[in-house]
Scaffold this motif. Sequence first.
Motif, PDB file in Angstrom:
ATOM      1  N   TYR A  33      -4.404 -11.564  51.606  1.00 28.18           N
ATOM      2  CA  TYR A  33      -5.362 -12.594  51.989  1.00 28.18           C
ATOM      3  C   TYR A  33      -5.206 -12.994  53.443  1.00 28.18           C
ATOM      4  CZ  TYR A  33      -7.351 -17.168  52.558  1.00 28.18           C
ATOM      5  OH  TYR A  33      -8.034 -18.247  53.035  1.00 28.18           O
ATOM      6  N   PHE A  34      -3.995 -13.033  53.929  1.00 28.90           N
ATOM      7  CA  PHE A  34      -3.763 -13.536  55.278  1.00 28.90           C
ATOM      8  C   PHE A  34      -3.932 -12.471  56.354  1.00 28.90           C
ATOM      9  CE2 PHE A  34      -1.506 -16.443  52.499  1.00 28.90           C
ATOM     10  CZ  PHE A  34      -2.111 -17.623  52.883  1.00 28.90           C
ATOM     11  N   GLU A  56     -10.550 -26.864  53.567  1.00 30.15           N
ATOM     12  CA  GLU A  56     -11.432 -27.279  54.661  1.00 30.15           C
ATOM     13  C   GLU A  56     -12.491 -26.217  54.940  1.00 30.15           C
ATOM     14  OE1 GLU A  56     -11.644 -30.224  56.085  1.00 30.15           O
ATOM     15  OE2 GLU A  56     -10.006 -30.917  54.819  1.00 30.15           O
ATOM     16  N   GLU A  57     -12.128 -24.954  54.815  1.00 31.11           N
ATOM     17  CA  GLU A  57     -13.109 -23.878  54.996  1.00 31.11           C
ATOM     18  C   GLU A  57     -14.195 -23.947  53.918  1.00 31.11           C
ATOM     19  OE1 GLU A  57     -13.321 -19.004  54.995  1.00 31.11           O
ATOM     20  OE2 GLU A  57     -11.364 -19.989  55.114  1.00 31.11           O
ATOM     21  N   TRP A  95      -3.556 -22.014  47.413  1.00 33.29           N
ATOM     22  CA  TRP A  95      -4.373 -22.270  48.586  1.00 33.29           C
ATOM     23  C   TRP A  95      -3.732 -23.358  49.412  1.00 33.29           C
ATOM     24  CZ3 TRP A  95      -6.445 -22.977  43.638  1.00 33.29           C
ATOM     25  CH2 TRP A  95      -6.489 -24.276  43.188  1.00 33.29           C
ATOM     26  N   ILE A  96      -4.098 -23.397  50.670  1.00 27.96           N
ATOM     27  CA  ILE A  96      -3.571 -24.401  51.585  1.00 27.96           C
ATOM     28  C   ILE A  96      -4.728 -25.289  52.023  1.00 27.96           C
ATOM     29  CG2 ILE A  96      -1.610 -23.009  52.370  1.00 27.96           C
ATOM     30  CD1 ILE A  96      -3.246 -22.204  54.794  1.00 27.96           C
ATOM     31  N   ASP A  97      -4.426 -26.344  52.755  1.00 28.48           N
ATOM     32  CA  ASP A  97      -5.454 -27.295  53.174  1.00 28.48           C
ATOM     33  C   ASP A  97      -6.521 -26.641  54.040  1.00 28.48           C
ATOM     34  OD1 ASP A  97      -4.340 -29.368  51.785  1.00 28.48           O
ATOM     35  OD2 ASP A  97      -3.164 -30.118  53.471  1.00 28.48           O
ATOM     36  N   GLU A 129     -11.488 -17.724  43.966  1.00 28.52           N
ATOM     37  CA  GLU A 129     -11.276 -16.479  43.214  1.00 28.52           C
ATOM     38  C   GLU A 129     -12.007 -15.316  43.884  1.00 28.52           C
ATOM     39  OE1 GLU A 129     -11.613 -15.071  38.592  1.00 28.52           O
ATOM     40  OE2 GLU A 129     -13.161 -16.388  39.380  1.00 28.52           O
ATOM     41  N   ASP A 130     -13.252 -15.550  44.288  1.00 27.91           N
ATOM     42  CA  ASP A 130     -14.014 -14.491  44.942  1.00 27.91           C
ATOM     43  C   ASP A 130     -13.411 -14.118  46.288  1.00 27.91           C
ATOM     44  OD1 ASP A 130     -15.719 -14.436  42.806  1.00 27.91           O
ATOM     45  OD2 ASP A 130     -17.228 -15.711  43.764  1.00 27.91           O
TER      46      ASP A 130
END
Length: 181
Positions: free
Chosen positions: A158-159, A51-52, A45-47, A145-146
Amino acid sequence: MAESSNPLGFLGRHFEEVKEHWRKNFAFLDYYKKTLGWEKPPPKWIDADVEEFISSDRVYGPQLKALRESRKYAIAGAFLGAVHLGGISFKYSKSPHVSAAGVILATGFGALCGGVFGAEVAEHVKQLYKVDKQGANLRFLYWWEDKTKGHELLGLSYFENEHVGRFVQKKSSCHGIPRRN
């Protein structure tokens, strides 16, 4: 005659009681089964993802934000401890050939002590003693995970689409934290 009804006997019952005792004592390891027992590790994961999560979860979001901000205190403490103890060791060392090993060891020990002290300072400044640290991290892992599994089930990366799927709340047995699907 009551003893003969139990096929395990005294030693078997004692062994079961001891086993149950230690299972209760090491119940905290169930957290690590969730975080380390992945069949296939989740994507990184990224920042922006963190934040989300912070903006989407009203309970554990602010707690996770405080935990992430507390790292700065530990890093600053480690840096100051390393510089201070390494500098003192270098200043007062007498022989140059022993100096290098002593300075390296002192710097490492200073970083370790400074990092622990910085983490304790953050614990009080950010009032992390009031926060369920494991719960916040575990909730984020469930959320992540979800979020990623929902994309895998739909055949998307994902992206490709960040807004696929909505979460429905369901109970989990892990530390009483509701699990989201």
